[in-house]
Motif scaffolding. Structure first.
Motif, PDB file in Angstrom:
ATOM      1  N   VAL A  40     -72.525 -37.065 -22.480  1.00 56.69           N
ATOM      2  CA  VAL A  40     -73.534 -36.473 -23.357  1.00 56.69           C
ATOM      3  C   VAL A  40     -72.834 -35.999 -24.618  1.00 56.69           C
ATOM      4  O   VAL A  40     -71.730 -35.438 -24.556  1.00 56.69           O
ATOM      5  CB  VAL A  40     -74.259 -35.296 -22.669  1.00 56.69           C
ATOM      6  CG1 VAL A  40     -75.088 -34.505 -23.677  1.00 56.69           C
ATOM      7  CG2 VAL A  40     -75.150 -35.805 -21.545  1.00 56.69           C
ATOM      8  N   GLU A  41     -73.468 -36.230 -25.752  1.00 68.13           N
ATOM      9  CA  GLU A  41     -72.993 -35.667 -27.020  1.00 68.13           C
ATOM     10  C   GLU A  41     -74.095 -34.805 -27.609  1.00 68.13           C
ATOM     11  O   GLU A  41     -75.243 -35.242 -27.728  1.00 68.13           O
ATOM     12  CB  GLU A  41     -72.603 -36.774 -28.005  1.00 68.13           C
ATOM     13  CG  GLU A  41     -71.292 -37.450 -27.683  1.00 68.13           C
ATOM     14  CD  GLU A  41     -70.829 -38.364 -28.793  1.00 68.13           C
ATOM     15  OE1 GLU A  41     -71.481 -38.371 -29.875  1.00 68.13           O
ATOM     16  OE2 GLU A  41     -69.818 -39.075 -28.599  1.00 68.13           O
ATOM     17  N   LEU A  42     -73.744 -33.579 -27.981  1.00 65.25           N
ATOM     18  CA  LEU A  42     -74.659 -32.641 -28.608  1.00 65.25           C
ATOM     19  C   LEU A  42     -74.195 -32.431 -30.043  1.00 65.25           C
ATOM     20  O   LEU A  42     -73.111 -31.882 -30.274  1.00 65.25           O
ATOM     21  CB  LEU A  42     -74.666 -31.309 -27.857  1.00 65.25           C
ATOM     22  CG  LEU A  42     -74.966 -31.374 -26.347  1.00 65.25           C
ATOM     23  CD1 LEU A  42     -74.806 -29.992 -25.721  1.00 65.25           C
ATOM     24  CD2 LEU A  42     -76.362 -31.920 -26.100  1.00 65.25           C
ATOM     25  N   HIS A  43     -74.973 -32.897 -31.011  1.00 68.34           N
ATOM     26  CA  HIS A  43     -74.653 -32.725 -32.428  1.00 68.34           C
ATOM     27  C   HIS A  43     -75.401 -31.483 -32.919  1.00 68.34           C
ATOM     28  O   HIS A  43     -76.590 -31.546 -33.247  1.00 68.34           O
ATOM     29  CB  HIS A  43     -75.064 -33.964 -33.227  1.00 68.34           C
ATOM     30  CG  HIS A  43     -74.286 -35.186 -32.865  1.00 68.34           C
ATOM     31  ND1 HIS A  43     -73.690 -36.001 -33.794  1.00 68.34           N
ATOM     32  CD2 HIS A  43     -73.973 -35.730 -31.659  1.00 68.34           C
ATOM     33  CE1 HIS A  43     -73.068 -37.004 -33.183  1.00 68.34           C
ATOM     34  NE2 HIS A  43     -73.238 -36.852 -31.888  1.00 68.34           N
ATOM     35  N   VAL A  44     -74.682 -30.377 -32.940  1.00 72.72           N
ATOM     36  CA  VAL A  44     -75.289 -29.093 -33.284  1.00 72.72           C
ATOM     37  C   VAL A  44     -74.830 -28.679 -34.670  1.00 72.72           C
ATOM     38  O   VAL A  44     -73.901 -29.255 -35.244  1.00 72.72           O
ATOM     39  CB  VAL A  44     -74.911 -28.023 -32.235  1.00 72.72           C
ATOM     40  CG1 VAL A  44     -75.356 -28.450 -30.850  1.00 72.72           C
ATOM     41  CG2 VAL A  44     -73.410 -27.748 -32.256  1.00 72.72           C
ATOM     42  N   HIS A  45     -75.480 -27.631 -35.220  1.00 73.88           N
ATOM     43  CA  HIS A  45     -75.002 -27.082 -36.480  1.00 73.88           C
ATOM     44  C   HIS A  45     -73.649 -26.425 -36.262  1.00 73.88           C
ATOM     45  O   HIS A  45     -73.383 -25.836 -35.212  1.00 73.88           O
ATOM     46  CB  HIS A  45     -76.016 -26.070 -37.030  1.00 73.88           C
ATOM     47  CG  HIS A  45     -77.308 -26.719 -37.458  1.00 73.88           C
ATOM     48  ND1 HIS A  45     -78.396 -26.814 -36.623  1.00 73.88           N
ATOM     49  CD2 HIS A  45     -77.655 -27.320 -38.630  1.00 73.88           C
ATOM     50  CE1 HIS A  45     -79.385 -27.432 -37.264  1.00 73.88           C
ATOM     51  NE2 HIS A  45     -78.961 -27.756 -38.481  1.00 73.88           N
ATOM     52  N   GLY A  46     -72.775 -26.545 -37.268  1.00 70.30           N
ATOM     53  CA  GLY A  46     -71.372 -26.195 -37.077  1.00 70.30           C
ATOM     54  C   GLY A  46     -71.003 -24.757 -37.287  1.00 70.30           C
ATOM     55  O   GLY A  46     -69.815 -24.456 -37.415  1.00 70.30           O
ATOM     56  N   GLY A  47     -71.960 -23.852 -37.317  1.00 68.98           N
ATOM     57  CA  GLY A  47     -71.618 -22.434 -37.435  1.00 68.98           C
ATOM     58  C   GLY A  47     -70.928 -21.928 -36.187  1.00 68.98           C
ATOM     59  O   GLY A  47     -71.237 -22.361 -35.067  1.00 68.98           O
ATOM     60  N   PRO A  48     -69.991 -21.010 -36.328  1.00 73.99           N
ATOM     61  CA  PRO A  48     -69.264 -20.508 -35.153  1.00 73.99           C
ATOM     62  C   PRO A  48     -70.177 -19.927 -34.081  1.00 73.99           C
ATOM     63  O   PRO A  48     -69.922 -20.097 -32.890  1.00 73.99           O
ATOM     64  CB  PRO A  48     -68.332 -19.440 -35.747  1.00 73.99           C
ATOM     65  CG  PRO A  48     -68.165 -19.834 -37.183  1.00 73.99           C
ATOM     66  CD  PRO A  48     -69.471 -20.445 -37.589  1.00 73.99           C
ATOM     67  N   ALA A  49     -71.250 -19.225 -34.474  1.00 70.79           N
ATOM     68  CA  ALA A  49     -72.132 -18.623 -33.483  1.00 70.79           C
ATOM     69  C   ALA A  49     -72.875 -19.678 -32.685  1.00 70.79           C
ATOM     70  O   ALA A  49     -73.062 -19.547 -31.468  1.00 70.79           O
ATOM     71  CB  ALA A  49     -73.117 -17.684 -34.179  1.00 70.79           C
TER      72      ALA A  49
END
Length: 549
Positions: A151-160
C-alpha cells in the motif's frame, strides 16, 4: 601433474565396474548422475544441462544477523519520501496485513482497484478522527515492488500529518489487526521497517537480483550524470544478464564434460564434445580477463576519480581549484608557498564524480612546514588517477618549472597511450599576461601537449572542461556505451575467483577435476548475482538503503 589446491576439492569418481550403483545414486553435485542406464544421446545431454542449470539458483536462507530477523509473514511500514516538510509524503507498507491496515484507515470494506490512485479520507483507527485526505494506491502481490501486498499513502507532507498517519499505523500494530476486523485466527501485525527492508524483500521474492539491488542503491546515491547512467544500466539488469550468459556457457561446458565422463567408454558421444567445451571455456577466460583489466573504472565512477593539481609554487594551482569547484576552497595569494597542506573537495566535472586535490608547490622547501607539504604533495601524486600539471606560462624556464617537467611530466608522458596508469593534462596558466605569439613559441619548447588557460579571465576553460571529459571517460569508463562496468570490489572478487577456477580447468589431465573447476567457477558467478551469498554480505549491501526503501 595434479595441482595440490585442486586435489583438495571433492572429486566425482568415474563410473566403471568397481563403482557400485548404490553409491552412484547417492552421489550429489554431479549434473546427470541420475542417469544410470543408457539413453539416447540427446536425452542424456538435456538432463545434464537441466540439472546443471538449476544448481546455482538455490537461495540461501536469509536471516538477518545484525538486527531483527525477517519473518516472511510480518507486515512493515515506513515513510519512503525524505524527512522534513514537503508538499507530498509517501508512506508505504508491505506484507500480508497491508490490505487490512488500509481498510482500517479508510473504513472501507474493499481496497481500491489495483494500481489505480484513489482519493480517500484517512481516519484514526481508534478514535475515528480524520487524519488527512490522501491518494491511496493498492498493489496486490505478487505484482508489486516487493512481491507482497503493498500500500502507498500519498499524504500531505507536513510533519503533523506524517506523524499522525505513522502513529495510526503504530496503533494498528499495538491493537492487532485481528482486533480491528474481528476475524478469527492470528493475523500478523504491523511493525516499522528497517533500513533497506523493502528492497530486501524484493530480492528475497526474486523481483531483483543482487546486482540490480546494488544498481538501485547506486541510483539513489547518484550525484552526477555519469553515475546516474551507470546505475540505471545496472538496475536494468545488464550486469546480471552478462553473468547469467557466462553461467550458461559454464553449464553447457559442464554438461559436456559430465557426459563424456558418463558415456565416453561407450563411444556414444561425438568426437568433438570436449574440444567444444574447451573452446567455450577459453573464450570465457578471455572475456573475464578483459573485464578485470578495466583498471577499476567502474569503482572510480561510483566513488569518484582522484584528480591532483600539482606544479611549482605560484603557478595558479589554487586559482584553478577554486575555478573548477566554483567556490573558494583554497587561499589565493601572490606570495609563493601559500598552500602548505593538501586541500580536497568533491566536484562534479563534466558529469563525472571527482575528488579534487590542491597541493603545495613543488620546490625545495625553505622550512620544515613547507617541506612536509611538498612531501604530502608527492604522496598524493602517487595516488592520483589524473594529474593536472599547472605551469606559469610567463616563467617556463624557471628551475621549478623545469624540475616539474623533468621529474613528473616526462615520466607520465613516457607511458604507452593505452596504459592503465596515471594520466596527465599539462596546463599553461596566466596566458593573459603574454602575447599569443610569445606564449606559443615558449610552450613549443616544452615538446609536450598542453592547454593554454587563464584562471583570471576564464580564457581556455571550455577547452579544459572538454579535455577533462575525455580524460575522465578514459579513467572511469563511459557509462553510455560498452559492456557493463564492475562498480564494486565484490564484483571484481567473484569474477577473479571465477577466472582462477577456470585456470585450473585441464580436461586433458583429469576430467573429474576439470568438472569440479567448472562447478567452482559457476558458483562464483552465482554468488555475484545473489544466488548463495552469505548473510553478512547481504547485510552490508542493504545497509546502504534508507528506511522506507
Amino acid at each position: 601433474m595434479v595441482i595440490e589446491w585442486l586435489s583438495a576439492l571433492p572429486v566425482t569418481p568415474r563410473r566403471g565396474r568397481d563403482f557400485p550403483p548404490e553409491r552412484e545414486a547417492a552421489q550429489e553435485g554431479r549434473a546427470g548422475r541420475a542417469l544410470v542406464t543408457w539413453r539416447p544421446m540427446w536425452r542424456g545431454l538435456s538432463a545434464l544441462a537441466t540439472r546443471a542449470a538449476r544448481a546455482p539458483r538455490r537461495l540461501c536462507a536469509r536471516r538477518s544477523s545484525g538486527a531483527r530477523p525477517w519473518a516472511p509473514g510480518s507486515t512493515i511500514f515506513a515513510l519512503s519520501s525524505g524527512q522534513g516538510r514537503c508538499a507530498i509524503a509517501v508512506i508505504r507498507t508491505s506484507g500480508p496485513a497491508s490490505g487490512l491496515a488500509l481498510r482500517s484507515l479508510t473504513a472501507s470494506r474493499e481496497p481500491p482497484p489495483a494500481r489505480s490512485a484513489c482519493l480517500r479520507l484517512l481516519r484514526h483507527p481508534r478514535s475515528g478522527e480524520p487524519l488527512d485526505r490522501a491518494l491511496v494506491l493498492w498493489f496486490p502481490g505478487p505484482q508489486s515492488f516487493t512481491g507482497e501486498d503493498c500500500v502507498e499513502l500519498h499524504v500531505h507532507g507536513g510533519p503533523a500529518v506524517v506523524s499522525g498517519v505513522l502513529q495510526a499505523l503504530g496503533i494498528c500494530r499495538r491493537m492487532g489487526i485481528k482486533d480491528l476486523v474481528m476475524l478469527p485466527g492470528s493475523v500478523p501485525g504491523l511493525r516499522p521497517a528497517e533500513a533497506g527492508e523493502f528492497t530486501r524483500r524484493a530480492f528475497a521474492h526474486g523481483k531483483l537480483s543482487l546486482t540490480e539491488v546494488e544498481g538501485l542503491a547506486d541510483l539513489i546515491h547518484a550525484e552526477t550524470e555519469a553515475q546516474r547512467r551507470q546505475a540505471l544500466r545496472q538496475l536494468d539488469g545488464e550486469l546480471g544478464q552478462l553473468c547469467r550468459g557466462w553461467a550458461e556457457t559454464l553449464t553447457k561446458a559442464l554438461a559436456h564434460v559430465e557426459a563424456y565422463i558418463d558415456f565416453g567408454e561407450d563411444d556414444h558421444l561425438e568426437e568433438d564434445v570436449l574440444e567444444q567445451a574447451d573452446k567455450d571455456v577459453r573464450a570465457l577466460e578471455a572475456a573475464l580477463g578483459s573485464h578485470l583489466r578495466d583498471a577499476r573504472r567502474g569503482q572510480r565512477l561510483r566513488s569518484g576519480a582522484h584528480i591532483v593539481v600539482a606544479g611549482p609554487p605560484n603557478a595558479g594551482k589554487s586559482s584553478l581549484v577554486n575555478l573548477l569547484s566554483r567556490k573558494p576552497v583554497s587561499i589565493v595569494s601572490p606570495e609563493p608557498g601559500t598552500t602548505r597542506d593538501v586541500l580536497e573537495t568533491p566536484v562534479d566535472l563534466a558529469g563525472f564524480p571527482v575528488l579534487l586535490s590542491d597541493t603545495a608547490g613543488l620546490r625545495e622547501g625553505v622550512g620544515a612546514v613547507e617541506q612536509e607539504g611538498v612531501r604530502r604533495a608527492h604522496q598524493r601524486l602517487e595516488q592520483a588517477d589524473l594529474i593536472l600539471g599547472v605551469l606559469d606560462a610567463s616563467d617556463l624556464a624557471s628551475p621549478s618549472s623545469r624540475s616539474f617537467l623533468d621529474t613528473v611530466a616526462a615520466r607520465l608522458v613516457a607511458q604507452r597511450p593505452d596504459s592503465c596508469g596515471q594520466r596527465l593534462l599539462l596546463l599553461l596558466n596566466k596566458s593573459d599576461l603574454l602575447p599569443a605569439r610569445t606564449a606559443d613559441s615558449d610552450a613549443a619548447l616544452l615538446g609536450l601537449p598542453y592547454l593554454l588557460l587563464s584562471c583570471r579571465t576564464g580564457a581556455g576553460l571550455d577547452g579544459l572542461l572538454q579535455a577533462l571529459k575525455t580524460e575522465l571517460a578514459a579513467v572511469c569508463g563511459d557509462p553510455s556505451t560498452g559492456p557493463p562496468l564492475l562498480t564494486r570490489a565484490r564484483h571484481q572478487h567473484h569474477l577473479q575467483g571465477c577466472l582462477d577456477a577456470l585456470r585450473h580447468y585441464q580436461p586433458a589431465t583429469d576430467l573429474a577435476l576439470a568438472a569440479e573447476a567448472l562447478r567452482l567457477a559457476r558458483r562464483h558467478l552465482s554468488h555475484l548475482t545473489g544466488g548463495g551469498g552469505t548473510e553478512e554480505i547481504l547485510d552490508l549491501i542493504f545497509r546502504d538503503f534508507c528506511v522506507g526503501k
